[in-house]
Design an enzyme around this catalytic site. Structure first.
Site: not given
Ligand code: NAD
Length: 257
Positions: A139, A152
């Site tokens: 991130s 985080y």
């Molecule tokens: P999201 O909540 O849509 O997706 C997260 C995914 O992880 C989901 O499929 C959820 O079911 C899964 N998950 C959560 N806990 C779990 C567990 N215990 N076991 C297995 N799967 C699990 O969120 P997102 O925004 O798509 O985030 C995905 C990744 O990208 C994360 O690592 C997040 O930190 C990173 N990220 C997101 C953003 C953003 O702006 N959305 C920015 C930077 C980084």
């Protein structure tokens, strides 16, 4: 770029960025394994719909990324993989002195620990087949900090460190390991926060996005799940063979500030 014949596991991929990455890998011809902690009929239906849409093999395997043994079992049940995308992640926002200790443990386990366990389980198969890509979704918070996101930020910085170590341990093999560092990405989770923010600030949708949500993202535009997915596909291409142990920011200039 064709990934036909390659197999990819994407953790946390029944929604958001993980699903976007899975779609782009499937579009490039890779067989994919979707994952999350749930085991609902719609999880398996999602895999079946991607298989239909992209004419690849797609499966859903339930595994809870907060548990080391589940992480390793995911790789085992999938029969190993050529491309491992560590994407599962959760967030919690609170000042350090009020940050629940169990939430700290959970975030470190899912966002960082899972990357260690899946990588440890996947590397032997990659070595055997003579090709591998490990791509960790860190991130902008893996490179900079924000208040109230201690676990985080710590986990995402940890992911960058693990990425470098994995790259050094595989440097003389046809295996690479890199981290992608997105800024704000328009996922269903982020989309759902927009109406609430509009109410709180008494602003219209466009102003809330530009002035509140994307305050730290100089482009004032969200990154998209397709852009993250296409970057993963690029990291699997021959052009990226010498790209290892580094971070790729997709953050509209956030980390240039
Ligand atoms: P999201 O909540 O849509 O997706 C997260 C995914 O992880 C989901 O499929 C959820 O079911 C899964 N998950 C959560 N806990 C779990 C567990 N215990 N076991 C297995 N799967 C699990 O969120 P997102 O925004 O798509 O985030 C995905 C990744 O990208 C994360 O690592 C997040 O930190 C990173 N990220 C997101 C953003 C953003 O702006 N959305 C920015 C930077 C980084």
């Amino acid at each position: 770029m064709s990934l036909a014949g390659k197999s990819a596991i994407i953790t946390g991929s029944n929604s958001g960025i993980g699903l976007g990455i899975a779609r782009e890998l499937a579009r490039a011809g890779a067989n994919i394994v979707l994952n999350s902690f749930s085991d609902a009929p719609e999880d398996h239906a999602l895999a079946a719909s991607l298989a239909d849409e992209f004419n690849v093999d797609a499966r859903y395997i339930q595994a809870d990324m907060s548990r080391g043994e589940d992480c390793r079992a995911l790789i085992r049940k999938a029969g190993g993989c050529d491309v491992l995308v560590n994407n599962a992640g959760i967030q919690h926002v609170a000042p350090i002195e009020r940050f629940p200790a169990d939430m700290w443990d959970r975030i470190i386990a899912i966002n960082l620990g899972s990357c260690f366990h899946t990588t440890a389980a996947a590397l032997p198969g990659m070595r055997e087949s003579g090709w591998g890509r490990v791509i960790n979704i860190s991130s902008a918070h893996g490179l900079t900090a924000s208040p109230f996101k201690s676990a985080y930020v710590a986990a995402k910085h940890g992911v960058v460190g693990l990425t470098k170590t994995t790259a050094l341990e595989t440097a003389q093999e046809p295996i690479t390991c890199n981290a992608i560092c997105p800024g704000y990405v328009l996922t269903p989770l982020v989309e759902a926060q927009i109406p609430e923010q509009m109410k709180t600030h008494g602003l219209d949708r466009e102003t809330v996005i530009r002035e509140v949500m994307l305050e730290r993202q100089p482009s004032r535009e969200f990154a998209t799940t397709e852009q993250i997915g296409e970057t993963v596909v690029f990291l699997c291409s021959p052009a990226a063979q010498q790209i290892t142990g580094t971070t790729i920011s997709i953050d509209g200039g956030w980390t240039a500030l």
